[in-house]
Design a protein around this motif. Structure first.
Motif, PDB file in Angstrom:
ATOM      1  N   UNK A  84       0.833  -1.200   0.000  1.00  0.00           N
ATOM      2  CA  UNK A  84       0.000   0.000   0.000  1.00  0.00           C
ATOM      3  C   UNK A  84       0.873   1.256   0.000  1.00  0.00           C
ATOM      4  N   UNK A  85       0.416   2.277  -0.690  1.00  0.00           N
ATOM      5  CA  UNK A  85       1.176   3.515  -0.829  1.00  0.00           C
ATOM      6  C   UNK A  85       1.164   4.403   0.392  1.00  0.00           C
ATOM      7  N   UNK A  86       0.523   3.963   1.480  1.00  0.00           N
ATOM      8  CA  UNK A  86       0.425   4.800   2.677  1.00  0.00           C
ATOM      9  C   UNK A  86       1.311   4.316   3.819  1.00  0.00           C
ATOM     10  N   UNK A  87       2.432   3.669   3.482  1.00  0.00           N
ATOM     11  CA  UNK A  87       3.366   3.160   4.484  1.00  0.00           C
ATOM     12  C   UNK A  87       4.719   3.863   4.347  1.00  0.00           C
ATOM     13  N   UNK A  88       4.795   5.148   4.697  1.00  0.00           N
ATOM     14  CA  UNK A  88       6.001   5.929   4.424  1.00  0.00           C
ATOM     15  C   UNK A  88       7.229   5.581   5.257  1.00  0.00           C
ATOM     16  N   UNK A  89       7.091   4.678   6.218  1.00  0.00           N
ATOM     17  CA  UNK A  89       8.243   4.284   7.031  1.00  0.00           C
ATOM     18  C   UNK A  89       8.855   2.960   6.569  1.00  0.00           C
ATOM     19  N   UNK A  90       8.277   2.320   5.571  1.00  0.00           N
ATOM     20  CA  UNK A  90       8.775   1.028   5.104  1.00  0.00           C
ATOM     21  C   UNK A  90      10.248   1.139   4.725  1.00  0.00           C
ATOM     22  N   UNK A  91      11.032   0.156   5.104  1.00  0.00           N
ATOM     23  CA  UNK A  91      12.469   0.175   4.876  1.00  0.00           C
ATOM     24  C   UNK A  91      12.859  -0.681   3.666  1.00  0.00           C
ATOM     25  N   UNK A  92      13.798  -0.214   2.865  1.00  0.00           N
ATOM     26  CA  UNK A  92      14.255  -0.998   1.712  1.00  0.00           C
ATOM     27  C   UNK A  92      14.727  -2.403   2.102  1.00  0.00           C
ATOM     28  N   UNK A  93      15.401  -2.534   3.236  1.00  0.00           N
ATOM     29  CA  UNK A  93      15.873  -3.855   3.670  1.00  0.00           C
ATOM     30  C   UNK A  93      14.717  -4.818   3.904  1.00  0.00           C
ATOM     31  N   UNK A  94      13.619  -4.316   4.416  1.00  0.00           N
ATOM     32  CA  UNK A  94      12.452  -5.167   4.638  1.00  0.00           C
ATOM     33  C   UNK A  94      11.920  -5.679   3.310  1.00  0.00           C
ATOM     34  N   UNK A  95      11.834  -4.793   2.322  1.00  0.00           N
ATOM     35  CA  UNK A  95      11.371  -5.213   0.998  1.00  0.00           C
ATOM     36  C   UNK A  95      12.286  -6.292   0.434  1.00  0.00           C
ATOM     37  N   UNK A  96      13.592  -6.091   0.563  1.00  0.00           N
ATOM     38  CA  UNK A  96      14.554  -7.095   0.072  1.00  0.00           C
ATOM     39  C   UNK A  96      14.410  -8.420   0.821  1.00  0.00           C
TER      40      UNK A  96
END
Length: 184
Positions: A84-96
């Protein structure tokens, strides 16, 4: 398996944010001088993963339809992270980390302090189920079915960004305070 595609959902109306007193769409609200959606897209870019933004001019019929549009637009992807586009704290490492844990027949669900969060990752085997979603029902039923078959991996993270979204002005204040503390 090659890296999956991140489907960034940005088609919602943001009604709760406006009802809470917001003067703009929540994805355009500023967090430390930058729109919420820009923080999300920056994290995706920093993760180095392919991505697709679902933001049709007229919106969609809901989260299910948005997921379906994103998956159908990327039919050759090896899998999908639904963000979702409303998660501005998401970290790149988490996505990886979510991407790295994916397998063809697996779903990966990130957690923060035992709270289920986003983005869930879906392996290639889930294409038909995701592409057939409609309306405002997201992928929760797919995850529940897969969990019953032992196909879900729960991924513990230290990333509050998997659960801290922006749905109201109060949420925006919390996110802004966290971002400002991180800059110090």
């Amino acid at each position: 398996m090659s890296a999956p595609t991140v489907i960034v959902l940005a088609a919602g109306r943001g009604a709760r944010f406006l009802a809470s007193g917001g003067a703009t769409h929540k994805l355009n609200a500023l967090v430390t001088g930058k729109p919420v959606l820009s923080h999300v897209l920056d994290a995706v870019a920093a993760a180095g993963l392919a991505w697709h933004l679902v933001q049709p001019d007229g919106g969609t019929g809901g989260m299910g339809e948005s997921i379906s549009l994103g998956v159908q637009a990327t039919p050759d992807a090896s899998g999908w992270l639904i963000l979702p586009g409303d998660l501005p704290l998401i970290q790149p490492d988490t996505l990886r980390c979510v991407a790295a844990a994916l397998r063809d027949d697996r779903i990966v669900v990130p957690h923060y302090q035992q709270r289920q969060g986003h983005p869930p990752g879906f392996g290639r085997a889930w294409f038909s189920a995701l592409a057939s979603l409609t309306g405002d029902v997201g992928a929760r039923a797919i995850v529940q079915e897969a969990r019953g078959r032992g196909a879900v991996v729960d991924l513990a993270t230290e990333d509050i960004g998997v659960v801290q979204d922006v749905d109201t002005l109060a949420d925006l204040s919390v996110v802004t305070a966290i971002r400002e503390r991180a800059r110090v």
